[in-house]
Design an enzyme around this catalytic site. Structure first.
Site: not given
Ligand SMILES: NC(=O)c1ccc[n+]([C@@H]2O[C@H](COP(=O)([O-])OP(=O)(O)OC[C@H]3O[C@@H](n4cnc5c(N)ncnc54)[C@H](O)[C@@H]3O)[C@@H](O)[C@H]2O)c1
Ligand SMILES: [Zn+2]
Length: 363
Positions: A122, A144, A186, A224, A234, A238, A242, A245, A249, A265
């Site tokens: 929990r 989020k 972003e 942000k 949201e 907020r 999007n 997106h 998405h 992404h």
């Molecule tokens: N919660 C939110 O508000 C929010 C906002 C935007 C995106 N997201 C989510 O974030 C995700 C995408 O995030 P991302 O682009 O970071 O993807 P990711 O976490 O897959 O990272 C990208 C790649 O880079 C590698 N990596 C990360 N840091 C590294 C470093 N310092 N050195 C070498 N390799 C490294 C990871 O292993 C991975 O292969 C999606 O799932 C998206 O939906 C969430």
């Molecule tokens: Zn995004």
């Protein structure tokens, strides 16, 4: 932001600390009485285990004895199956309700880890240490968290805030170029939705010159955070985050369905922003000159996404699951000029298809 500076961005219940020396502060906090007796767990993926954990362990002493849990890299890890493994692993490794999870990775790790922390027994406390550009400027901030259900992105999740977010741009030194570009999408979005001045700075920066990114990273986190603070759950404003997106998405989900390499992404969001800028223009909100300025800049940076006509219809199908839809209608956030935006714009499927055709013609 000079390299020495530490910047604190306050949210109602925690701080986001940004700077190349911010981890020293985390070391102090974890050594202090609040966390002294608790078990620490680090969630990372294969790449952050190799590239980021040594740097973290070098700067934060308590990380050297923490239990490390690793997931495969990539979006596929935001799944129910991986969650089941993680809940079990935490239990087997003796985590209890006082334990603390440290999410060390990109947006996949921070989204997944935040969800795991919110649901295990929990809810346990957690910290985010984002290591990708995308996670630093976006995913790790704002509360989020969640996972995907098949090709439905972020279908299951919760709002869950960490005890703190520590953003050290030094991690970016090992991040592959395409991942840097993904995060840059972003930042482009932040500029387009609310800051003409930031848009000018974005257009001028040499984003592979990593140190010159520091000031922009800070600016994006501020934007942000300010938007999230004004509307944490949201209900209204907020939703401007999007922009790009709704279509992005769906295109990202579509790419996860194929056998080929899925889109990052930010790559999908870059395409989504071009399409949604087109729709903004069609709504009379954005001038043709502004649409061209945006499309030229984005298409000059990101690789072309190829979709056939059949896929266009699949994009529409996937968009029908968008959480923002109301009464079965697509509900998009659009631009009302460069640096300004509006939410809750009802858009018909035909116009989405038209925007995908516009994208095809432009690339
Ligand atoms: N919660 C939110 O508000 C929010 C906002 C935007 C995106 N997201 C989510 O974030 C995700 C995408 O995030 P991302 O682009 O970071 O993807 P990711 O976490 O897959 O990272 C990208 C790649 O880079 C590698 N990596 C990360 N840091 C590294 C470093 N310092 N050195 C070498 N390799 C490294 C990871 O292993 C991975 O292969 C999606 O799932 C998206 O939906 C969430
Ligand atoms: Zn995004």
């Amino acid at each position: 932001m000079s390299n020495l500076d530490i910047h604190r961005i306050k949210t109602p219940d925690h701080e986001v600390i940004v700077g190349r020396y911010c981890l020293a502060e985390l070391a102090e906090i974890l050594a202090g009485s609040t966390y002294a007796e608790v078990k620490l767990f680090i969630l990372c993926d294969e790449n952050t285990l190799e590239h980021c954990l040594p740097l973290l362990a070098g700067k934060v002493e308590r990380m050297r004895n923490a239990e490390v849990i690793e997931v495969p890299p990539g979006e596929e890890s935001k799944s129910v199956e991986i969650c089941t493994r993680l809940w079990s692993a935490l239990g087997e490794l003796g985590a209890d309700r006082s334990s603390v999870l440290i999410n060390l990775g990109g947006g996949v790790v921070t989204d997944l880890g935040g969800f795991i922390a919110g649901t295990f027994k929990r809810g346990i406390r957690f910290f985010n240490i984002p290591t990708s550009l995308l996670a630093q400027v976006d995913a790790s901030v704002g509360g989020k968290t969640g996972i995907d259900l098949g090709s439905l992105k972020n279908e299951v999740g919760l709002f869950n805030n960490p005890d703190g977010v520590y953003i050290d741009p030094s991690f970016l030194n090992t991040l592959p170029r395409n991942e840097l570009l993904s995060g840059f999408a972003e930042m482009i979005k932040h500029a387009l939705i609310c800051s003409p001045g930031y848009w000018r700075a974005i257009k001028e920066v040499d984003f592979f010159e990593l140190e010159s990114l520091d000031a922009l990273i800070l600016r994006s986190i501020e934007i942000k955070n300010e938007i999230v603070a004004s509307d944490p759950y949201e209900q209204g404003r907020r939703k401007i985050l999007n922009f790009g997106h709704s279509i992005g998405h769906a295109v990202e989900g579509l790419s996860l369905e194929g056998d080929g390499k899925s889109l990052l992404h930010g790559e999908a969001v870059a395409m989504g922003m071009v399409c949604e800028a087109f729709i903004s223009h069609k709504f009379g909100l954005l001038s043709e000159a502004e649409l061209n300025e945006i499309a030229d800049f984005i298409l000059g940076i990101y690789k072309r996404v190829k979709l056939d006509r059949l896929s266009h219809h699949r994009v529409i199908e996937l968009m029908r699951h968008d959480k923002k839809n109301r009464n079965g209608k697509f509900n998009l956030s659009l631009l009302s000029g460069i640096g300004d935006s509006v939410v809750d714009q009802e858009v018909k499927a035909d116009l989405v298809i038209e925007s995908l055709n516009f994208y095809d013609r432009r690339v």
